[in-house]
Design a protein around this motif. Structure first.
Motif, PDB file in Angstrom:
ATOM      1  N   LEU A 231       0.823  -1.204   0.000  1.00 50.73           N
ATOM      2  CA  LEU A 231       0.000   0.000   0.000  1.00 50.73           C
ATOM      3  C   LEU A 231       0.860   1.258   0.000  1.00 50.73           C
ATOM      4  CD1 LEU A 231      -2.808  -0.835   2.606  1.00 50.73           C
ATOM      5  CD2 LEU A 231      -2.904  -1.007   0.119  1.00 50.73           C
ATOM      6  N   PRO A 232       0.306   2.358  -0.526  1.00 49.94           N
ATOM      7  CA  PRO A 232       1.008   3.641  -0.421  1.00 49.94           C
ATOM      8  C   PRO A 232       1.264   3.968   1.046  1.00 49.94           C
ATOM      9  CG  PRO A 232      -0.923   3.820  -1.837  1.00 49.94           C
ATOM     10  CD  PRO A 232      -0.999   2.484  -1.171  1.00 49.94           C
ATOM     11  N   ARG A 233       2.341   4.661   1.339  1.00 51.86           N
ATOM     12  CA  ARG A 233       2.635   5.020   2.727  1.00 51.86           C
ATOM     13  C   ARG A 233       3.653   6.147   2.785  1.00 51.86           C
ATOM     14  NH1 ARG A 233       6.411   1.153   6.111  1.00 51.86           N
ATOM     15  NH2 ARG A 233       6.843   3.214   6.970  1.00 51.86           N
ATOM     16  N   GLY A 234       3.674   6.809   3.933  1.00 46.76           N
ATOM     17  CA  GLY A 234       4.718   7.774   4.195  1.00 46.76           C
ATOM     18  C   GLY A 234       5.972   7.052   4.664  1.00 46.76           C
ATOM     19  N   ASN A 235       7.039   7.811   4.838  1.00 44.02           N
ATOM     20  CA  ASN A 235       8.284   7.196   5.286  1.00 44.02           C
ATOM     21  C   ASN A 235       8.190   6.694   6.716  1.00 44.02           C
ATOM     22  OD1 ASN A 235       9.433   7.687   2.835  1.00 44.02           O
ATOM     23  ND2 ASN A 235      10.684   9.420   3.513  1.00 44.02           N
ATOM     24  N   THR A 236       7.308   7.309   7.522  1.00 42.28           N
ATOM     25  CA  THR A 236       7.092   6.877   8.899  1.00 42.28           C
ATOM     26  C   THR A 236       5.604   6.962   9.199  1.00 42.28           C
ATOM     27  OG1 THR A 236       7.398   9.127   9.757  1.00 42.28           O
ATOM     28  CG2 THR A 236       9.360   7.710   9.652  1.00 42.28           C
ATOM     29  N   MET A 237       5.193   6.396  10.336  1.00 41.63           N
ATOM     30  CA  MET A 237       3.805   6.504  10.768  1.00 41.63           C
ATOM     31  C   MET A 237       3.449   7.974  10.914  1.00 41.63           C
ATOM     32  SD  MET A 237       2.343   3.386  11.624  1.00 41.63           S
ATOM     33  CE  MET A 237       1.499   3.424  13.198  1.00 41.63           C
ATOM     34  N   ASN A 278      -3.088  12.674  -3.808  1.00 45.39           N
ATOM     35  CA  ASN A 278      -2.504  13.088  -5.079  1.00 45.39           C
ATOM     36  C   ASN A 278      -1.177  12.363  -5.213  1.00 45.39           C
ATOM     37  OD1 ASN A 278      -0.535  14.680  -3.598  1.00 45.39           O
ATOM     38  ND2 ASN A 278      -2.221  16.140  -3.271  1.00 45.39           N
ATOM     39  N   SER A 279      -0.366  12.760  -6.148  1.00 44.05           N
ATOM     40  CA  SER A 279       0.877  12.050  -6.397  1.00 44.05           C
ATOM     41  C   SER A 279       1.930  12.258  -5.308  1.00 44.05           C
ATOM     42  CB  SER A 279       1.471  12.480  -7.745  1.00 44.05           C
ATOM     43  OG  SER A 279       1.742  13.879  -7.735  1.00 44.05           O
ATOM     44  N   SER A 280       1.647  13.150  -4.357  1.00 48.10           N
ATOM     45  CA  SER A 280       2.666  13.444  -3.349  1.00 48.10           C
ATOM     46  C   SER A 280       2.199  13.282  -1.908  1.00 48.10           C
ATOM     47  CB  SER A 280       3.187  14.880  -3.533  1.00 48.10           C
ATOM     48  OG  SER A 280       2.134  15.817  -3.346  1.00 48.10           O
ATOM     49  N   GLN A 281       0.911  12.918  -1.701  1.00 50.85           N
ATOM     50  CA  GLN A 281       0.403  12.831  -0.338  1.00 50.85           C
ATOM     51  C   GLN A 281      -0.493  11.616  -0.129  1.00 50.85           C
ATOM     52  OE1 GLN A 281      -1.569  16.554   0.543  1.00 50.85           O
ATOM     53  NE2 GLN A 281       0.248  17.334   1.574  1.00 50.85           N
ATOM     54  N   VAL A 282      -0.415  11.048   1.080  1.00 50.06           N
ATOM     55  CA  VAL A 282      -1.342  10.007   1.514  1.00 50.06           C
ATOM     56  C   VAL A 282      -2.689  10.661   1.799  1.00 50.06           C
ATOM     57  CG1 VAL A 282      -1.855   8.386   3.382  1.00 50.06           C
ATOM     58  CG2 VAL A 282       0.473   8.569   2.490  1.00 50.06           C
ATOM     59  N   ASP A 283      -3.788   9.967   1.504  1.00 50.36           N
ATOM     60  CA  ASP A 283      -5.122  10.446   1.873  1.00 50.36           C
ATOM     61  C   ASP A 283      -5.469   9.859   3.234  1.00 50.36           C
ATOM     62  OD1 ASP A 283      -7.816  11.054   2.185  1.00 50.36           O
ATOM     63  OD2 ASP A 283      -8.227  10.923   0.044  1.00 50.36           O
ATOM     64  N   THR A 284      -5.459  10.689   4.267  1.00 48.84           N
ATOM     65  CA  THR A 284      -5.666  10.199   5.627  1.00 48.84           C
ATOM     66  C   THR A 284      -7.102   9.753   5.897  1.00 48.84           C
ATOM     67  OG1 THR A 284      -5.951  12.487   6.367  1.00 48.84           O
ATOM     68  CG2 THR A 284      -3.760  11.501   6.617  1.00 48.84           C
ATOM     69  N   PHE A 286      -8.423   7.478   4.151  1.00 51.48           N
ATOM     70  CA  PHE A 286      -8.357   6.047   3.871  1.00 51.48           C
ATOM     71  C   PHE A 286      -7.144   5.366   4.515  1.00 51.48           C
ATOM     72  CE2 PHE A 286     -10.628   7.925   0.186  1.00 51.48           C
ATOM     73  CZ  PHE A 286     -11.855   7.333   0.420  1.00 51.48           C
ATOM     74  N   LEU A 287      -6.077   6.126   4.749  1.00 50.21           N
ATOM     75  CA  LEU A 287      -4.897   5.608   5.454  1.00 50.21           C
ATOM     76  C   LEU A 287      -4.679   6.510   6.662  1.00 50.21           C
ATOM     77  CD1 LEU A 287      -2.618   4.933   2.364  1.00 50.21           C
ATOM     78  CD2 LEU A 287      -3.529   3.182   3.886  1.00 50.21           C
ATOM     79  N   SER A 288      -5.356   6.186   7.763  1.00 48.42           N
ATOM     80  CA  SER A 288      -5.483   7.111   8.884  1.00 48.42           C
ATOM     81  C   SER A 288      -4.151   7.506   9.494  1.00 48.42           C
ATOM     82  CB  SER A 288      -6.384   6.519   9.957  1.00 48.42           C
ATOM     83  OG  SER A 288      -5.918   5.230  10.342  1.00 48.42           O
ATOM     84  N   GLY A 297     -10.994   3.137   4.618  1.00 52.41           N
ATOM     85  CA  GLY A 297     -10.051   2.507   3.698  1.00 52.41           C
ATOM     86  C   GLY A 297     -10.382   1.044   3.455  1.00 52.41           C
ATOM     87  N   TRP A 298     -10.684   0.320   4.536  1.00 52.19           N
ATOM     88  CA  TRP A 298     -11.027  -1.095   4.367  1.00 52.19           C
ATOM     89  C   TRP A 298     -12.401  -1.276   3.718  1.00 52.19           C
ATOM     90  CZ3 TRP A 298      -8.342  -4.937   3.408  1.00 52.19           C
ATOM     91  CH2 TRP A 298      -7.117  -5.161   4.018  1.00 52.19           C
ATOM     92  N   ARG A 299     -13.279  -0.307   3.939  1.00 52.63           N
ATOM     93  CA  ARG A 299     -14.585  -0.386   3.275  1.00 52.63           C
ATOM     94  C   ARG A 299     -14.396  -0.244   1.766  1.00 52.63           C
ATOM     95  NH1 ARG A 299     -16.725   3.354   6.058  1.00 52.63           N
ATOM     96  NH2 ARG A 299     -17.290   1.950   7.748  1.00 52.63           N
ATOM     97  N   LEU A 300     -13.555   0.703   1.377  1.00 57.69           N
ATOM     98  CA  LEU A 300     -13.255   0.912  -0.039  1.00 57.69           C
ATOM     99  C   LEU A 300     -12.530  -0.291  -0.631  1.00 57.69           C
ATOM    100  CD1 LEU A 300     -12.860   2.779  -2.578  1.00 57.69           C
ATOM    101  CD2 LEU A 300     -10.725   3.530  -1.491  1.00 57.69           C
ATOM    102  N   MET A 301     -11.458  -0.709   0.020  1.00 54.92           N
ATOM    103  CA  MET A 301     -10.646  -1.797  -0.513  1.00 54.92           C
ATOM    104  C   MET A 301     -11.365  -3.135  -0.404  1.00 54.92           C
ATOM    105  SD  MET A 301      -6.569  -2.102  -0.003  1.00 54.92           S
ATOM    106  CE  MET A 301      -6.607  -2.404   1.762  1.00 54.92           C
TER     107      MET A 301
END
Length: 320
Positions: A231-237, A278-284, A286-288, A297-301
């Protein structure tokens, strides 16, 4: 016994493309040098040859105790070797799922495997010690016939697991012999980035993730195997910006798709694009926490995964 372990580590994969040509050459080189007595194990070979792991890359370390780094192991740097966790809680969680599948009276059609992302879909965190309200219900409405779903499924995820930990679960009976699911779906790999492997080449990650498919296929040759991309993610939580890890993920997922497309028993599934704002940010939404899917996020996926599993079961039924 040591010779048997070495042979197991060096066994040739059943899918020729699962290991890159580069890694196959490295394994052949290690086998030859090992027989000559020059290297006792893969770690020694890697420390001296530095073929996969570039110069100045730190050795992979897992801090088990919270206050020391004495437990040294190869994570993504040794992609083919199962790794156990020293935690009793981790082993109890493994046995819990083994017992669940052994004692079930249901015909389990699909099994989902993975790390904390999959564990949360099952309704818990930290190897079953903390419940997550609403997540289990989201899973059961799609994969429990007791709630009216058309498909019977089970989900097993274990927090902090790397792909090598999942290899250990598989080799140690995570799916009981009595259970013959038609579809085995797994997602793993995000934790491989956590253990000082920032310089590990893409093909090493890919080989480790695909080795999971190889082990599953060996144990359940008739099952359809779905490899879900990381899944898409940031470098850290909590890191909303998509950094170097996400760039690695894009390349890994691209290669995973290419490998899966070459084998009729393998299917690749990628996360919905809505997981990123977008191409540079996580959507919180769906990825809290910028790593784990929220309930939205799990409802969507989950909806998309359910449709994919239904499609795969329909294909299998038509081929009988």
């Amino acid at each position: 016994q040591q010779q048997q372990q070495q042979q197991q580590m060096l066994k040739s994969v059943e899918f020729p493309e699962l290991s890159s040509e580069r890694l196959q050459v490295q394994r052949s080189s290690f086998e030859s040098l090992n027989q000559q007595g020059e290297y006792k194990n893969w770690n020694d070979f890697m420390d001296n040859e530095l073929i996969i792991r570039p110069n100045n890359t730190k050795r992979c370390v897992l801090n088990e105790t919270g206050n020391s780094k004495s437990d040294i192991f190869n994570c993504a740097c040794d992609p083919f070797t199962p790794i156990s966790h020293p935690s009793d809680r981790w082993h109890r969680w493994h046995e819990t799922f083994v017992n669940q599948t052994m004692n079930t009276t249901h015909n389990i059609q699909v099994v989902f495997l993975g790390d904390s992302i999959m564990e949360r879909w099952g309704g818990t965190r930290f190897q079953g010690t903390r419940p997550r309200s609403g997540y289990r219900e989201e899973f059961e409405k799609r994969f429990s016939k007791a709630t009216g779903a058309s498909i019977e499924g089970r989900v097993f995820g274990s927090a902090q697991d790397t792909s090598q930990h999942l290899l250990w679960h598989i080799e140690n009976g995570i799916i009981a012999e009595s259970v013959q699911p038609e579809v085995i779906w797994y997602m793993v790999g995000t934790n491989n980035f956590e253990h000082n492997c920032s310089q590990t080449p893409i093909e090493t990650y890919v080989s480790s993730i695909m080795e999971v498919a190889n082990r599953i296929h060996h144990k359940r040759p008739n099952a359809t195997i779905v490899v879900q991309g990381i899944l898409p993610r940031g470098n850290t939580m909590g890191a909303i910006p998509l950094g170097w890890i996400h760039q690695q993920i894009l390349l890994i997922n691209k290669r995973l798709r290419e490998v899966c497309e070459k084998h009729p028993k393998l299917h690749f599934f990628d996360a919905p694009k809505a997981m990123t704002a977008n191409s540079s940010q996580v959507d919180t939404q769906f990825l809290s926490d910028c790593v784990h899917p929220s309930q939205d996020g799990w409802r969507l996926m989950g909806e998309i995964i359910e449709a994919e599993v239904q499609s795969l079961l329909k294909i299998r039924n038509s081929e009988r």
